[in-house]
Motif scaffolding. Structure first.
Motif, short mmCIF file in Angstrom:
data_model
loop_
_atom_site.label_atom_id
_atom_site.label_comp_id
_atom_site.label_asym_id
_atom_site.label_seq_id
_atom_site.Cartn_x
_atom_site.Cartn_y
_atom_site.Cartn_z
N ASP B 170 2.43 63.25 -47.03
CA ASP B 170 1.41 63.05 -47.28
C ASP B 170 0.65 64.15 -47.07
OD1 ASP B 170 2.68 60.98 -48.36
OD2 ASP B 170 2.23 59.42 -46.62
N ARG B 228 -8.32 51.14 -44.89
CA ARG B 228 -7.17 51.38 -45.76
C ARG B 228 -7.59 51.24 -47.14
NH1 ARG B 228 -5.68 45.88 -42.80
NH2 ARG B 228 -5.41 47.57 -41.01
N ASP B 229 -6.25 51.42 -47.30
CA ASP B 229 -5.25 51.70 -49.06
C ASP B 229 -6.97 51.93 -50.24
OD1 ASP B 229 -2.82 51.34 -48.27
OD2 ASP B 229 -3.24 48.88 -48.53
N TYR B 230 -7.57 52.89 -49.96
CA TYR B 230 -9.04 53.27 -50.06
C TYR B 230 -8.57 53.89 -51.47
CZ TYR B 230 -13.65 55.01 -51.98
OH TYR B 230 -14.78 56.01 -53.07
N GLU B 231 -8.54 53.78 -52.95
CA GLU B 231 -8.45 54.23 -53.90
C GLU B 231 -9.70 55.88 -54.03
OE1 GLU B 231 -6.20 53.46 -57.52
OE2 GLU B 231 -6.30 52.04 -56.85
N LEU B 245 -4.48 57.14 -52.59
CA LEU B 245 -4.61 56.52 -51.66
C LEU B 245 -4.63 56.77 -50.01
CD1 LEU B 245 -4.62 53.25 -52.75
CD2 LEU B 245 -2.66 53.33 -51.58
N SER B 247 -6.12 56.51 -46.64
CA SER B 247 -6.00 55.30 -45.11
C SER B 247 -6.99 56.19 -43.89
CB SER B 247 -4.75 54.97 -44.74
OG SER B 247 -3.89 54.12 -45.31
N SER B 263 -7.26 61.02 -41.25
CA SER B 263 -7.02 60.93 -42.91
C SER B 263 -5.27 60.54 -43.01
CB SER B 263 -8.15 60.57 -43.94
OG SER B 263 -9.34 60.83 -42.99
N ALA B 265 -3.42 60.52 -47.06
CA ALA B 265 -3.68 60.57 -48.19
C ALA B 265 -2.83 60.25 -48.83
CB ALA B 265 -4.98 61.00 -48.57
N LYS B 266 -2.13 59.14 -49.86
CA LYS B 266 -1.44 60.03 -50.84
C LYS B 266 -1.28 59.57 -51.85
CE LYS B 266 3.01 56.53 -49.81
NZ LYS B 266 3.70 57.61 -48.65
N LEU B 268 -1.13 60.00 -55.81
CA LEU B 268 -0.06 58.74 -56.11
C LEU B 268 0.03 58.77 -58.27
CD1 LEU B 268 -3.35 55.47 -56.04
CD2 LEU B 268 -0.54 55.78 -55.22
N LYS B 272 1.19 56.85 -60.73
CA LYS B 272 -0.17 56.24 -61.47
C LYS B 272 0.62 56.52 -63.27
CE LYS B 272 -4.68 55.83 -60.69
NZ LYS B 272 -5.81 56.76 -60.68
#
Ligand SMILES: Nc1ncnc2c1ncn2[C@@H]1O[C@H](COP(=O)(O)OP(=O)(O)OP(=O)(O)O)[C@@H](O)[C@H]1O
Ligand SMILES: [Mg+2]
Lengths: 165, 539
Positions: B170, B228-231, B245, B247, B263, B265-266, B268, B272
């Motif tokens: 990530d 948490r899990d902010y897109e 995503l 955190s 931070s 970030a994953k 997506l 998606k």
């Protein structure tokens, strides 16, 4: 506790008073007859010097002891002070006794070396005789002085050798 | 002979006096050497003076006494009487001298004492110092060990966290109080295509695509301290966008002030696209079913309308208004039938054949069909066909249609700007057992927001009546049927440039189909694995 300055003052005045007292305590009746030290002033000064010497030795001894010098050299030096002090007393007393010896008590047959002290032996005359042997005190005293200083010297020598062999 | 002989006294006097002189001299001699040995020792100096005075006294007295005894013995008593006062005077003088020196000695002892005391104190403090130094040394040694141990522990845990940081797939990054980037892990740098050395010169706003998202991210982080899990969407160096995503945890300094954030970030994007693909195929399926029904139902009335219209046209002269109206009806009905036919194709109701197909041939066919149109639009056609391209299994008719669709779309995209370049490529990928066909134009490109929609049925940007919006959905359906994938690249990374031709952002459609052999094995797999051969749509 007395301060060292006060101590000194006491000792000095004490010594002065004593020497005066001793000097005037000597009753010189016929000093010339003995011809030991000439006139009475000479004897007085000489006796003062003895008292002076005596107190100087007492000081010396007192200071050595107070300083707590304990090595063998200092012990010899203390012994020197003690013997020399005793010698001073003996000499002092001897000088007084000498002034009281009757000229008739000492006789000389043919030669000076045959001089004798005649009886009856008064205390004064005996003291006079004993005081004549004062070297039996002052030679050991000087021997002690010599020993003391030789020991100091030897110690200093070995110390110096140790430092730079 | 009576009385006490004075002889012993006389002998003692002579011998004693001599001994006195000897000892006094010896003492003086040693004292002198002592002063030589230790010239700076006050005590020895004074002892020397004392012995000197004593020597003087001993000499004066000793010589006096010996002289007296000698003179008396020699019967020269009167001579002695003459000398005696001098001798006595000297004796007294030297005795006083001895006493004076000795008294003065007190001072010497005192100063010596003081020196000794000082030395002792010095020695004491030296000892203390040494003890302290020793303690310090021990402490130091202990400290060194302790520090070493702690450092080892720290480096161990540091190594662990470092590894976690650098091995994470990530995006892990640290930002400072002013939202500047401090550090980013290699995976993050890779993903966003930045060199790790560029990271410290960048700010969060350089990687956030949408600045309102960034503002939201920051305010929430500063308010709550975590997120948490902010897109959000991140921008890569080449301006393409990935969905992430995030955190994050806020970092605070000792005073409680916001000092930055750490931070994770994953990415997506894959998720998606998979979701979208799922939605799309779902949509396709339902639309397909509906379309099949509608097509069937409408086809019949349309045929009747067309028949009657053509029938009526025979009854009116060609120049009459009615005839002209009937022509319009006929044309529009035919258009409707075309839509219906397309719908049927899309819904896969039309049967398909399976046979080995050479995609090079298909490309040649499609370009031949569309060649005339392309030429009209001033589109220069280039083909780069890989020789001995492996065959794929499929329906040549449908694949040809796919290519014609794509070429038409490209043609249309370049129409506005009055021409362009069209490139058709075939490629073989030995590693993935795929063959791909690329259709690349130099047209206006596909804007980001509609990329996800272009495969939807009836989605079109053409004016009403001009396009049906079915072209790409049919294409999609066919590709899926063949177990292949279709991907878009717009704007195109390697743009087509041709002298004298305008060039837009450009679009590249890449069609990938499995090899004939691979396809057959995949079909065998389908028996066991349902997912095998599932086409992937990447936007
Ligand atoms: N090569 C291309 N360049 C730019 N935009 C394209 C390209 N291909 C497709 N599009 C966009 O995708 C939309 C959908 O295409 P699609 O082929 O499905 O329908 P259409 O071309 O609009 O209608 P039809 O194919 O029925 O004439 C187009 O309207 C256009 O906006
Ligand atoms: Mg189209």
């Amino acid at each position: 506790m007395i301060s060292s300055a006060a101590q000194k003052w006491c000792l000095r005045t004490g010594w002065l008073g004593l020497s005066l007292l001793a000097t005037f305590g000597v009753e010189v009746r016929d000093a010339l007859a003995l011809q030991i030290h000439g006139g009475p002033e000479g004897l007085y000064v000489h006796q003062m010097a003895h008292v002076h010497y005596f107190f100087a030795l007492v000081f010396f001894l007192w200071y050595i002891r107070r300083a707590a010098f304990t090595s063998r050299g200092w012990q010899f030096l203390q012994l020197f002070c003690l013997l020399m002090g005793l010698w001073n007393i003996l000499a002092f007393v001897g000088h007084i006794a000498a002034t009281h010896v009757e000229p008739t008590s000492l006789v000389q047959d043919s030669h000076y070396l045959t001089t004798r002290l005649l009886p009856p032996y008064s205390v004064n005359n005996l003291v006079f005789y004993l005081a004549k042997l004062d070297h039996l005190l002052c030679v050991p005293a000087l021997f002690c002085l010599y020993m003391a200083i030789r020991i100091f010297y030897r110690a200093a020598m070995s110390e110096a050798e140790e430092k730079n062999p | 002979m009576n009385g006490l002989s004075m002889l012993p006294a006389i002998v003692v006097d002579v011998v004693g006096s001599s001994a006195n002189i000897v000892f006094a001299f010896l003492a003086t001699w040693y004292a002198f050497r002592l002063t030589r040995l230790k010239p700076d020792n006050f005590l020895w100096g004074y002892l020397f003076y004392v012995t000197l005075a004593i020597s003087a006294f001993a000499v004066s007295r000793g010589i006096g006494h010996i002289t007296r005894e000698v003179l008396h013995s020699a019967g020269k008593g009167d001579a002695w009487a003459y000398i005696a006062p001098f001798s006595g005077g000297f004796n007294t003088l030297f005795m006083i001298a001895v006493a004076a020196v000795m008294l003065f000695y007190q001072k010497g002892v005192q100063s010596y004492e003081a020196i000794e005391e000082e030395a002792a104190r010095l020695k004491q403090s030296e000892l203390q110092l040494e003890a302290t130094a020793k303690k310090l040394r021990e402490l130091n040694l202990g400290l060194e060990d302790m520090v070493e141990k702690r450092a080892a522990e720290l480096s161990e845990s540091e190594k662990r966290f470092r590894h976690l940081f650098s091995a994470s797939k990530d995006i892990v990054f640290f930002s400072g109080a002013c939202h500047e980037l401090v550090e980013m892990n290699p995976a993050g740098c890779d993903m966003l295509q930045h060199a790790p050395s560029d990271i410290p010169t960048m700010y969060l706003q350089d990687i956030f695509c949408d600045q309102t998202e960034l503002a939201e991210f920051n305010s929430r982080l500063e308010q709550r301290g975590y997120l948490r899990d902010y897109e959000a969407k991140f921008r890569k160096k080449d301006d393409s966008v990935i969905s992430v995503l995030i955190s994050a945890t806020a970092l605070h300094d000792e005073k409680g002030q916001f000092a930055g954030a750490e931070s994770i970030a994953k990415d997506l994007t894959r998720l998606k696209s998979m979701m979208e693909q799922l939605v799309a195929s779902e949509k396709m399926a339902s639309v397909g079913q509906m379309a099949a029904g509608i097509a069937h139902e409408i086809n019949t009335p349309l045929g009747i309308i067309l028949g009657y219209a053509q029938l009526m046209m025979d009854d009116f002269p060609e120049e009459s208004d009615t005839y002209q109206n009937l022509v319009v009806i006929e044309r529009q009905t035919k258009a409707s039938r075309k839509i219906v036919a397309n719908l049927l194709k899309y819904s896969r109701q039309s049967g398909s054949v399976r046979q080995p197909v050479d995609l090079n041939e298909i490309v040649e066919d499609a370009s031949a069909i569309t060649g005339h149109n392309l030429a009209l639009n001033h589109v220069q056609l280039h083909k780069s066909l890989t020789r001995d391209l492996p065959l794929v299994t499929g329906d040549p008719e449908k694949l040809r249609q796919v290519l014609v669709n794509l070429i038409n779309n490209a043609n249309y995209a370049m129409e506005e700007q009055g021409g362009g370049v069209l490139m058709l490529r075939t490629l073989a990928h030995a590693d993935t057992n795929m063959v791909s066909v690329e259709v690349q134009d130099s047209g206006h490109g596909i804007p980001e927001p509609i990329k996800a929609q272009i495969f939807d049925p009836f989605f079109t940007t053409k004016p009403v009546g001009k396009g049906t919006g079915l072209g790409l959905s049919v294409t999609y359906g066919i590709v899926q049927e063949h177990g292949g994938t279709i991907t878009i690249e717009s704007p195109v990374r390697e743009k087509l440039m041709m002298e004298g031709y305008p060039s837009g952002a450009g679009t590249l459609f890449r069609l990938s189909l499995p090899l004939a052999t691979a396809r057959s094995t995949q079909e065998n797999d389908t028996v066991q694995g349902k997912d095998a051969g599932t086409p992937a749509l990447a936007v």
